[in-house]
Design a protein around this motif. Structure first.
Motif, short mmCIF file in Angstrom:
data_model
loop_
_atom_site.label_atom_id
_atom_site.label_comp_id
_atom_site.label_asym_id
_atom_site.label_seq_id
_atom_site.Cartn_x
_atom_site.Cartn_y
_atom_site.Cartn_z
N SER A 100 45.50 43.08 33.70
CA SER A 100 44.99 41.85 33.08
C SER A 100 46.02 40.72 33.15
O SER A 100 45.65 39.56 33.06
CB SER A 100 44.59 42.11 31.63
OG SER A 100 45.69 42.62 30.91
N THR A 101 47.29 41.05 33.34
CA THR A 101 48.36 40.08 33.47
C THR A 101 49.29 40.53 34.59
O THR A 101 49.68 41.69 34.64
CB THR A 101 49.17 39.96 32.17
OG1 THR A 101 48.28 39.67 31.09
CG2 THR A 101 50.22 38.87 32.26
N HIS A 102 49.67 39.64 35.47
CA HIS A 102 50.52 39.97 36.61
C HIS A 102 51.80 40.69 36.18
O HIS A 102 52.56 40.19 35.36
CB HIS A 102 50.88 38.69 37.38
CG HIS A 102 51.71 38.92 38.60
ND1 HIS A 102 51.21 39.52 39.73
CD2 HIS A 102 53.01 38.65 38.86
CE1 HIS A 102 52.17 39.60 40.64
NE2 HIS A 102 53.27 39.08 40.13
N SER B 126 52.34 43.33 34.30
CA SER B 126 52.48 43.81 32.92
C SER B 126 51.89 45.18 32.65
O SER B 126 52.23 45.80 31.67
CB SER B 126 51.83 42.80 31.95
OG SER B 126 52.53 41.58 32.00
N LEU C 141 48.00 39.38 41.07
CA LEU C 141 47.66 40.17 39.89
C LEU C 141 48.06 41.64 40.12
O LEU C 141 47.27 42.55 40.01
CB LEU C 141 46.17 40.06 39.58
CG LEU C 141 45.73 40.38 38.15
CD1 LEU C 141 46.48 39.54 37.13
CD2 LEU C 141 44.24 40.17 37.99
#
Length: 181
Positions: free
Chosen positions: A33-35, A37, A59
């Motif tokens: 959902s977050t690059h 992470s 992503l």
């Protein structure tokens, strides 16, 4: 059997799938959902299969890992900002590109007739048997990074490729370097 048909978006820092003897099949892409992470760890003594790749250039997951039990089948592109560790035997089911810091194939690699592109920021390590007639391309992530070919002795910041396991297994179609660097 865990078999998401469409894209899978990971939330939270690490997603661990413990499938026991079951197969895990991602028919759609797996993204965070977050690059950089989210990480994915798959533990299965069955087959783990990625058909449509993992992450994208914008992503990517943080890390990707499979355990030593079972096997993994790869197709598509796999992007991580960190490491990709395949402790089990890996078979390419289509041309595959891997973009990661470090990549480790602990249980061997079967290319078949498929090509493998590795674009790395760190080290390439290999254990187990290798086979196939596909082309293996090895390149640094950054065109300014030096390439060290051999085992051990690399300078921090260099990309290290030990080609001996691939060459001794009969993989002879290997390219090293970048067109822009």
């Amino acid at each position: 059997v865990c078999a998401p048909a469409g894209p899978t978006t990971l939330a939270g820092p690490t997603r661990r799938i413990e499938a026991g003897a079951g197969d895990v099949h991602f028919a759609g892409a797996v993204v965070g959902s977050t690059h950089g992470s989210q990480s994915l760890v798959v533990e299965s003594s069955g087959t783990t299969r990625f058909d449509a790749g993992v992450g994208t250039g914008t992503l990517a997951l943080a890390n990707l890992a499979t355990d030593a039990a079972g096997s993994t089948q790869l197709g598509g592109s796999l992007y991580t900002t960190g490491n990709q560790t395949f402790a089990d035997a890996v078979t390419l089911v289509a041309a595959t590109a891997i973009d990661a810091n470090d990549v480790a194939f602990g249980g061997g690699l079967a290319l078949g007739t498929h090509d493998l592109v590795l674009q790395l920021g760190g080290n390439f390590s290999f254990g187990g048997a290798a086979s196939g007639t596909g082309f293996v391309s090895l390149a640094p992530r950054d065109a300014t990074q030096a390439i060290y070919i051999g085992s051990g002795g690399a300078v921090p910041g260099e990309v290290t490729f030990d080609l001996n396991p691939l060459l001794s297994a009969g993989i002879t179609r290997i390219g090293v370097g970048r067109a822009d660097g």
